[in-house]
Design a protein around this motif. Structure first.
Motif, short mmCIF file in Angstrom:
data_model
loop_
_atom_site.label_atom_id
_atom_site.label_comp_id
_atom_site.label_asym_id
_atom_site.label_seq_id
_atom_site.Cartn_x
_atom_site.Cartn_y
_atom_site.Cartn_z
N ARG B 251 0.82 -1.20 0.00
CA ARG B 251 0.00 0.00 0.00
C ARG B 251 0.86 1.25 0.00
N ILE B 252 0.21 2.34 -0.44
CA ILE B 252 0.89 3.63 -0.47
C ILE B 252 0.34 4.45 0.68
N GLU B 253 1.22 4.92 1.53
CA GLU B 253 0.78 5.76 2.65
C GLU B 253 1.67 6.98 2.72
N GLY B 254 1.07 8.15 2.58
CA GLY B 254 1.83 9.41 2.67
C GLY B 254 2.98 9.45 1.68
N GLY B 255 2.74 8.92 0.49
CA GLY B 255 3.77 8.98 -0.55
C GLY B 255 4.83 7.90 -0.43
N ARG B 256 4.70 7.04 0.57
CA ARG B 256 5.68 5.97 0.72
C ARG B 256 5.04 4.64 0.37
N ALA B 257 5.83 3.77 -0.25
CA ALA B 257 5.33 2.43 -0.58
C ALA B 257 5.71 1.49 0.56
N LEU B 258 4.69 0.83 1.12
CA LEU B 258 4.94 -0.03 2.28
C LEU B 258 4.43 -1.45 2.05
N LEU B 259 5.14 -2.40 2.64
CA LEU B 259 4.65 -3.78 2.68
C LEU B 259 4.32 -4.08 4.13
N ARG B 260 3.16 -4.70 4.36
CA ARG B 260 2.69 -4.93 5.73
C ARG B 260 2.27 -6.36 5.93
N HIS B 261 2.68 -6.93 7.07
CA HIS B 261 2.09 -8.17 7.56
C HIS B 261 2.00 -8.01 9.07
N GLY B 262 0.78 -7.89 9.60
CA GLY B 262 0.62 -7.69 11.04
C GLY B 262 1.45 -6.51 11.50
N LYS B 326 9.24 -16.24 17.30
CA LYS B 326 7.80 -16.05 17.13
C LYS B 326 7.49 -14.57 17.08
N VAL B 327 6.73 -14.18 16.06
CA VAL B 327 6.21 -12.82 16.01
C VAL B 327 4.87 -12.88 15.27
N ASP B 328 3.83 -12.31 15.89
CA ASP B 328 2.47 -12.45 15.38
C ASP B 328 2.18 -13.95 15.15
N ASP B 329 1.75 -14.27 13.91
CA ASP B 329 1.44 -15.66 13.60
C ASP B 329 2.60 -16.33 12.88
N LEU B 330 3.78 -15.73 12.93
CA LEU B 330 4.91 -16.24 12.15
C LEU B 330 5.93 -16.93 13.04
N LEU B 331 6.63 -17.89 12.44
CA LEU B 331 7.76 -18.52 13.09
C LEU B 331 8.94 -18.30 12.14
N LEU B 332 9.85 -17.41 12.50
CA LEU B 332 10.94 -17.04 11.60
C LEU B 332 12.20 -17.80 11.96
#
Lengths: 359, 371
Positions: B251-262, B326-332
């Motif tokens: 998504r684009i927020e305030g002119g910046r392109a962001l990738l989001r997961h939780g 563990k972070v959110d629903d992820l296991l890294l």
């Protein structure tokens, strides 16, 4: 769950001395790995603890009670073998439930335990399939589940992951480690694969020729090997061992190898052998490009990329091969001339007569 | 230096077994003198491809050329290729000398020439000292060299190897990899090597062909494949442990392109154009290598927003440790130096620098090229 202690186990098969005085303790809820090449007595040790083999001498204790004379089925010890045997005509559920049915547990409890173990081992989808349809990894999971469902006092695993693909083996070590922590199950796990041992064990017992060579945590076994045997069994590529002549005086130890000479601060030692192994791990060797400057000259022979790193095999001036690990960015190619330095804090010295560590 | 010429060319090579596609139209140039590895899981078509090159399987369609000559229909023994199998198939009761000499005796060469060639190959493979020993008494490394020597002595133009290190115990396998690589460098002979073990392929191959379901996923040098995996499949097959995959919204927020997961966010403004040109439906899969997630204590300043995780598992691995966080629903899965001290259950702040991200399109499963 139980504490396990074995004392002074001896076992001979014909003219072969399989065990020559093995003693160790496993704490309640501990994960101990027996590590050693094939034929050092790992399986024999497990079979004696399970009661499948009688020691010629020595005792096995479970929670301080001697069980050496107790029949296997009365010890409440479970063992998972290398060659997994499942009942081929029963589905996964019946294979798991079988040991509980034998004990005449109530049906609801059997059901609850089978489902809980199946979930933990990610084999719920296998419960209603026959073993003939399982992959190698799935067979191991079901076999481990069948041992675990009994909640035995001790779970013995004899190389249960051998001959699985590397990737599946790596995934299963993480799962077994997590499973053991969640259940608090006392486990003794035999393997010849150091990676399995260091990734899972609370402590590792390295065996050599039917005897205990060293016991310690995974990091200790790696960082503080007490003999050349242990030094070369853990780590890939193995620790470099370079034969040197040693001259000792009050302050200094002078090491002479055909390709280099080194002066080290002399550790205060009782034994001062004239022939030693200089041990240094590939990742601890410092390398710089070019013929100029300090360090031992070497010529690059083979480069093996390994993600961020590369394994580089070099030859010293006299032809001695040596392996190093360095960053992948370092621009090396076959024939490149480099200089090597061995940081003194990472040098291990071993007596060449005995193979034992000095200091 | 001129580019090496292709010694073997595969054109639209296809193989079906009872209607099941094993190899789905393969084009490939094998270069003179290179060590080429076919890498993939079992059933991906790598062994079938090798066997078609050897002449042990007949292609359903397509052509095979050796130095420009069509050999598609040539019987195996007329192709001038050598094949080393997984089980070495040595004559166990015969001496090393007789094992090496066998292929030449069959061809009816004079004894003097046989002896000269056996001695020459034994010197190259460091087998001189065991020429009189029976094959059954050799150690594994020597057996391997005899198996190679027995094939090499017939002077094949290309050596084909099918998982020759499978039966070696860990430890010895790593040693043998270096030996095989040395052998290939010393002989300068073209080798095609089939394996399912990514580490084997990446440490030995000059180039690696990654196969999946009968198709080529990627062909490149070990470095290209490690640093720029072309698809989700390649990325999930390479590395120990392999990359972490995190589905993310763009998504684009305030002119910046962001990738989001939780609670995870990456600023990808720098690659906005590239992403928007290649992304299909506003979602990407973020791939992060296990060495690209850094504990805050090991990161340089300003490498990204710190992220709070909980350590779920610690697996020491000699000079390294593999952590599961563990972070959110992820296991890294994260690789840290072996000297980094951390216990399961602890909280650990990490950063994931944007420069180390790999992006994949979830629909095509192909990499989104950022540059």
């Amino acid at each position: 769950m139980a504490r396990v202690r074995v004392e002074n186990l001896h076992k001979r098969f014909g003219r072969t001395f399989a065990l020559q005085g093995v003693s160790f303790e496993v704490a309640d809820g501990e994960f101990l790995c027996l590590l050693g090449p094939p034929g050092v007595g790992k399986t024999t040790t497990l079979r004696i603890i399970a009661g499948l083999e009688k020691p010629d001498r020595g005792e096995v204790f479970l929670d301080d009670a001697p069980v050496t004379a107790v029949a296997p089925q009365e010890r409440d010890v479970a063992m998972v073998f290398e060659d997994v045997a499942l009942y081929p005509h029963w589905d996964g559920y019946d294979n798991l439930a079988h040991p509980l049915k034998l004990r005449r547990l109530p049906r609801e409890e059997i059901d609850a335990r089978v489902r809980a173990v199946a979930e933990m081992l990610h084999i719920s989808h296998l419960l209603h399939r026959l073993p003939g349809t399982y992959s190698g990894g799935e067979r191991r999971r079901v076999a481990i589940g069948r041992a675990l469902v009994r909640r035995p006092r001790v779970l013995l695993l004899d190389q249960p992951l051998t001959d699985l693909d590397a990737r599946i083996r790596q995934e299963m070590t993480a799962e077994l480690k997590r499973l053991q922590r969640e259940t608090g199950q006392t486990m003794i796990y035999a393997t010849h694969d150091y990676e399995e041992a260091v990734t899972m064990a609370d402590r590792i017992l390295v065996m050599k020729e039917g005897a205990v060579e060293q016991v310690g945590g995974p990091e200790e076994i790696y960082a503080q090997p007490q003999s050349t045997f242990v030094a070369t069994i853990v780590g890939s590529p193995a620790m470099n061992l370079l034969p040197c002549r040693a001259e000792w005086n009050a302050q200094h130890l002078h090491l002479a190898h055909p390709a280099f000479e080194l002066a080290l601060a002399a550790p205060p030692l009782a034994a001062q052998p004239a022939e030693v192994w200089l041990g240094v791990r590939p990742e601890h060797i410092l390398v710089s490009l070019g013929e100029e400057g300090q360090g031992i000259p070497g010529t690059v022979e083979i480069i093996q990329p390994l993600g961020r790193e590369q394994i580089v095999e070099l030859r010293l001036r006299d032809g001695t091969p040596i392996k190093i690990i360095c960053r992948a960015e370092m621009e090396l190619k076959r024939g490149s001339v480099v200089r090597l330095r061995f940081p003194p804090e990472y040098i291990a010295l071993f007596d060449r007569a005995t193979g034992q560590r000095l200091g | 230096m001129a580019d090496p010429l292709p010694i073997i060319q595969l054109r639209n090579l296809r193989k079906e077994f009872n209607g099941t596609v094993a190899v789905a139209g393969l084009d490939l140039d094998v270069l003179e003198g290179e060590f080429l590895c076919f890498l993939g899981p079992s059933g991906c078509g790598k062994t079938t491809t090798l066997r078609m090159i050897a002449g042990l399987e007949t292609p359903t369609a397509g052509e095979i050329y050796l130095r420009g000559q069509r050999i598609t229909d040539l019987p195996p023994q007329q192709r001038g290729l050598g094949f080393v199998f997984q089980n070495y198939a040595l004559f166990w009761h015969m001496t090393v000398f007789d094992n090496l000499a066998f292929g030449l005796k069959v061809r009816g060469l004079p004894p003097a020439e046989i002896e000269a060639r056996v001695k020459e190959i034994a010197r190259g493979l460091e087998l001189e000292a065991v020429l009189g020993q029976r094959a059954a008494r050799l150690d594994l490394s020597a057996m391997q060299r005899v198996a190679m020597g027995r094939t090499l002595i017939t002077q094949p133009q290309v050596l084909l190897l099918d998982e020759p290190l499978n039966n070696f115990r860990p430890g010895l396998r790593e040693i043998m990899r270096a030996e095989l690589k040395r052998l290939q460098l010393n002989l300068g002979r073209t080798m095609i090597y089939v394996t399912h073990d990514q580490e084997e392929a990446l440490t030995m191959g000059d180039r690696v062909l990654v196969m999946n379901a009968g198709r080529v996923e990627q062909l490149g040098t070990p470095r290209e494949i490690t640093e720029h995996p072309a698809s989700l499949f390649v990325a999930s097959f390479i590395g120990r442990p392999p990359m972490n995959f995190i589905p993310a919204d763009y998504r684009i927020e305030g002119g910046r392109a962001l990738l989001r997961h939780g609670s995870l966010t990456w600023d990808v403004t720098l690659w906005r154009q590239a992403i928007e040109a290649q992304m299909r439906n506003g979602q990407v899969i973020v791939g992060v290598g296990p060495a690209d997630i850094l504990p805050l204590a090991l990161a340089s300043h300003g490498e990204g927003e710190p992220l709070r995780t909980q350590v779920d598992l610690v697996q020491p691995l000699a000079r390294q440790k593999i952590l599961e966080l563990k972070v959110d629903d992820l296991l890294l899965k994260v690789v840290v130096p072996g000297t980094f001290q951390v216990q399961a259950g602890e909280m650990l702040d990490v950063v994931m620098p944007s420069r180390a991200l790999h992006l994949f399109d979830p629909l095509t499963e192909k990499a989104i090229l950022l540059y």
